[in-house]
Design a protein around this motif. Structure first.
Motif, PDB file in Angstrom:
ATOM      1  N   MET A   3       0.842  -1.186   0.000  1.00  0.00           N
ATOM      2  CA  MET A   3       0.000   0.000   0.000  1.00  0.00           C
ATOM      3  C   MET A   3       0.883   1.244   0.000  1.00  0.00           C
ATOM      4  O   MET A   3       1.987   1.230   0.527  1.00  0.00           O
ATOM      5  N   THR A   4       0.356   2.323  -0.568  1.00  0.00           N
ATOM      6  CA  THR A   4       1.050   3.599  -0.563  1.00  0.00           C
ATOM      7  C   THR A   4       1.216   4.068   0.882  1.00  0.00           C
ATOM      8  O   THR A   4       0.275   4.003   1.667  1.00  0.00           O
ATOM      9  N   ASN A   6       1.577   6.973   3.576  1.00  0.00           N
ATOM     10  CA  ASN A   6       1.175   8.369   3.694  1.00  0.00           C
ATOM     11  C   ASN A   6       1.421   8.855   5.112  1.00  0.00           C
ATOM     12  O   ASN A   6       1.321   8.093   6.061  1.00  0.00           O
ATOM     13  N   ILE A  22      -3.012  12.646   1.297  1.00  0.00           N
ATOM     14  CA  ILE A  22      -2.521  11.304   0.989  1.00  0.00           C
ATOM     15  C   ILE A  22      -2.449  11.138  -0.520  1.00  0.00           C
ATOM     16  O   ILE A  22      -3.098  11.871  -1.264  1.00  0.00           O
ATOM     17  N   ILE A  24      -3.061   8.187  -3.425  1.00  0.00           N
ATOM     18  CA  ILE A  24      -3.702   6.888  -3.639  1.00  0.00           C
ATOM     19  C   ILE A  24      -3.369   6.431  -5.050  1.00  0.00           C
ATOM     20  O   ILE A  24      -3.547   7.193  -6.005  1.00  0.00           O
ATOM     21  N   ASP A 148      -6.453   5.637   5.828  1.00  0.00           N
ATOM     22  CA  ASP A 148      -5.669   4.422   5.567  1.00  0.00           C
ATOM     23  C   ASP A 148      -6.594   3.315   5.041  1.00  0.00           C
ATOM     24  O   ASP A 148      -6.215   2.548   4.150  1.00  0.00           O
ATOM     25  N   VAL A 151      -7.270   4.026   1.355  1.00  0.00           N
ATOM     26  CA  VAL A 151      -6.147   3.574   0.518  1.00  0.00           C
ATOM     27  C   VAL A 151      -6.209   2.059   0.342  1.00  0.00           C
ATOM     28  O   VAL A 151      -6.089   1.543  -0.779  1.00  0.00           O
ATOM     29  N   GLU A 155      -6.674   0.502  -3.256  1.00  0.00           N
ATOM     30  CA  GLU A 155      -5.471  -0.144  -3.792  1.00  0.00           C
ATOM     31  C   GLU A 155      -5.513  -1.660  -3.633  1.00  0.00           C
ATOM     32  O   GLU A 155      -4.692  -2.364  -4.211  1.00  0.00           O
TER      33      GLU A 155
END
Length: 158
Positions: A3-4, A6, A22, A24, A148, A151, A155
């Motif tokens: 996951m990205t 942030n 953030i 995404i 979170d 995301v 994702e």
């Protein structure tokens, strides 16, 4: 797939705001759907969401485990770039309408970037609440976990 990553939300005690930006790894139209369509909103934010439309003045309820129903109303709309929701205490006259004197506004702003979408949320109006500092801190941690989850939802291939 990772996951990205942030950074956390930030409280501005002078402006009575909580802000988080953030990134995404998803296109803006997918992020827009996730923050405006109840079937997507309920997958990452409240446990249940009802809105009577996506238009300025449209209202509804977001239901959170442990908090109950929170009335919401769309305050501003500029699709697919920005939507602002007012939420907070229920009006004494109508339990499904937001009490404007006891509520805050959170504004989502989307910006396309090379890796997907940059989403900024700014929640303002904490100075109207009975415990501005406590509310800002509580919502700061809330935005960290909820965004979170957004995301992960977008994702994670859902």
């Amino acid at each position: 797939m990772t996951m990205t990553e942030n950074g956390p939300s930030v409280v501005d005690r002078d402006e009575f705001t909580v802000r988080r930006t953030i990134t995404i790894a998803a296109p803006p139209e997918k992020v827009w759907a996730a923050i405006t369509e109840v079937e997507h909103i309920a997958r990452w934010f409240p446990q249940a969401a009802v809105l009577d439309g996506v238009a300025v003045g449209a209202g509804g309820l977001f239901s959170f485990d442990g908090y109950g129903d929170v009335p919401v109303q769309i305050e501003e709309l500029d699709p697919p770039r920005m939507i602002a929701y007012r939420w907070g205490g229920a009006s004494s006259l109508d339990p499904v309408r937001v009490d404007v004197e006891n509520s805050t506004v959170f504004r989502f702003t989307l910006e396309p970037v090379a890796t997907g979408t940059r989403l900024t949320v700014v929640e303002s109006g904490f100075d109207a609440l009975s415990d501005p500092a406590g509310s800002m801190e509580s919502n700061r941690t809330g935005w960290d976990s909820e965004l979170d989850e957004l995301v992960a939802y977008l994702e994670g291939g859902s």
